[in-house]
Design an enzyme around this catalytic site. Structure first.
Site, PDB file in Angstrom:
ATOM      1  N   GLY A 116     112.451 -99.238  -4.568  1.00  0.00           N
ATOM      2  CA  GLY A 116     111.105 -99.212  -5.119  1.00  0.00           C
ATOM      3  C   GLY A 116     110.465-100.570  -4.939  1.00  0.00           C
TER       4      GLY A 116
ATOM      5  N   HIS B 102     107.398-104.338 -13.718  1.00  0.00           N
ATOM      6  CA  HIS B 102     106.791-105.369 -12.864  1.00  0.00           C
ATOM      7  C   HIS B 102     105.293-105.510 -13.135  1.00  0.00           C
ATOM      8  CE1 HIS B 102     109.984-106.651 -10.141  1.00  0.00           C
ATOM      9  NE2 HIS B 102     110.354-105.397  -9.936  1.00  0.00           N
TER      10      HIS B 102
ATOM     11  N   HIS C 106     111.892 -99.598 -14.286  1.00  0.00           N
ATOM     12  CA  HIS C 106     112.049-100.891 -13.613  1.00  0.00           C
ATOM     13  C   HIS C 106     110.762-101.278 -12.878  1.00  0.00           C
ATOM     14  CE1 HIS C 106     114.371-103.858 -11.033  1.00  0.00           C
ATOM     15  NE2 HIS C 106     113.235-103.732 -10.378  1.00  0.00           N
ATOM     16  N   GLU C 107     110.229-100.334 -12.089  1.00  0.00           N
ATOM     17  CA  GLU C 107     109.042-100.662 -11.276  1.00  0.00           C
ATOM     18  C   GLU C 107     107.831-100.932 -12.160  1.00  0.00           C
ATOM     19  OE1 GLU C 107     109.445-101.537  -8.376  1.00  0.00           O
ATOM     20  OE2 GLU C 107     111.447-100.699  -8.148  1.00  0.00           O
TER      21      GLU C 107
ATOM     22  N   CYS D 293     116.914-105.934  -7.625  1.00  0.00           N
ATOM     23  CA  CYS D 293     115.473-106.076  -7.421  1.00  0.00           C
ATOM     24  C   CYS D 293     115.240-106.963  -6.200  1.00  0.00           C
ATOM     25  CB  CYS D 293     114.851-106.721  -8.661  1.00  0.00           C
ATOM     26  SG  CYS D 293     113.076-106.946  -8.552  1.00  0.00           S
ATOM     27  N   LEU D 294     114.270-106.575  -5.372  1.00  0.00           N
ATOM     28  CA  LEU D 294     113.969-107.377  -4.179  1.00  0.00           C
ATOM     29  C   LEU D 294     113.470-108.774  -4.541  1.00  0.00           C
ATOM     30  CD1 LEU D 294     112.261-104.659  -1.952  1.00  0.00           C
ATOM     31  CD2 LEU D 294     114.539-105.637  -1.636  1.00  0.00           C
TER      32      LEU D 294
ATOM     33  N   GLN E 125     104.936-107.695  -6.413  1.00  0.00           N
ATOM     34  CA  GLN E 125     106.034-108.290  -5.641  1.00  0.00           C
ATOM     35  C   GLN E 125     105.592-108.759  -4.261  1.00  0.00           C
ATOM     36  OE1 GLN E 125     108.896-104.880  -6.610  1.00  0.00           O
ATOM     37  NE2 GLN E 125     110.256-106.629  -6.411  1.00  0.00           N
TER      38      GLN E 125
HETATM   39 NI    NI Z   1     112.182-104.913  -8.975  1.00  0.00          NI
END
Ligand code: NI
Length: 176
Positions: A47, A146, A142-143, A100-101, A52
């Site tokens: 995701g 952000h 999670h997404e 997470c990226l 991000q």
């Molecule tokens: Ni993330």
């Protein structure tokens, strides 16, 4: 369409509360979504949230195909979710590992609601709603965190449940 640089933890934009999308006909919205999918695919992410890649808008994308390497990972439909609203169903929380990226190479164990109703808009401005549980519910939480400036390490209860993928699980690769 382009693969964009992903901001990493410490970048101030990741702590910001993102702005809602107001114009679904803005061509920049489609360009943003294209870049988000390109970036997520290139980096093997499950995701991605717009902040991000440096865009402070309430837009997330996610999706996981069935992968024989990760048989426990339930598939999640490819989804564009704009201006999301999350509503936990019940009080049950469950711990699970996340990556997470924006926090590359690390994993942490995070409590999340097991059942959830979420709603929001697709890329055309059409409203939709889903009830989900398990991994799908975890990914959405999670997404959407952000969008409120929250990264998963902030939700870890025991910091011993936070570490490098390789040290924790003995392998480098995996979905971020
Ligand atoms: Ni993330």
């Amino acid at each position: 369409m382009a693969i964009r640089e992903v901001l990493r933890m410490g970048a101030p934009l990741l702590w910001r509360v993102a702005e809602p999308v107001s114009d679904f006909h803005d061509p920049e919205l489609q360009a943003l979504l294209d870049d988000m999918f390109d970036t997520m695919a290139a980096l093997n992410g499950a995701g991605l949230a717009a902040p991000q890649i440096g865009v402070s808008k309430r837009v997330v994308v996610f999706g996981i195909d069935k992968n024989p390497r990760y048989p426990d990972m339930e598939p999640v439909p490819t989804t564009i979710l704009i201006n999301p609203v999350l509503e936990p169903l019940g009080d049950i929380m469950e711990d699970g590992w996340e990556g997470c990226l924006s926090v590359p190479g690390l994993r942490g164990r995070v409590p999340r609601h097991t059942h959830l109703r979420y709603s929001g808009f697709d890329q055309h401005g059409a409203h939709f709603q889903r009830e989900v549980h398990g991994f799908h519910a975890r990914v959405v939480q999670h997404e959407c965190d952000h969008l409120d400036g929250i990264l998963y390490p902030m939700r870890i209860k025991d910091m011993r449940d936070f570490g490098f993928q390789k040290e924790l699980f003995g392998e480098e690769s995996g979905k971020e």
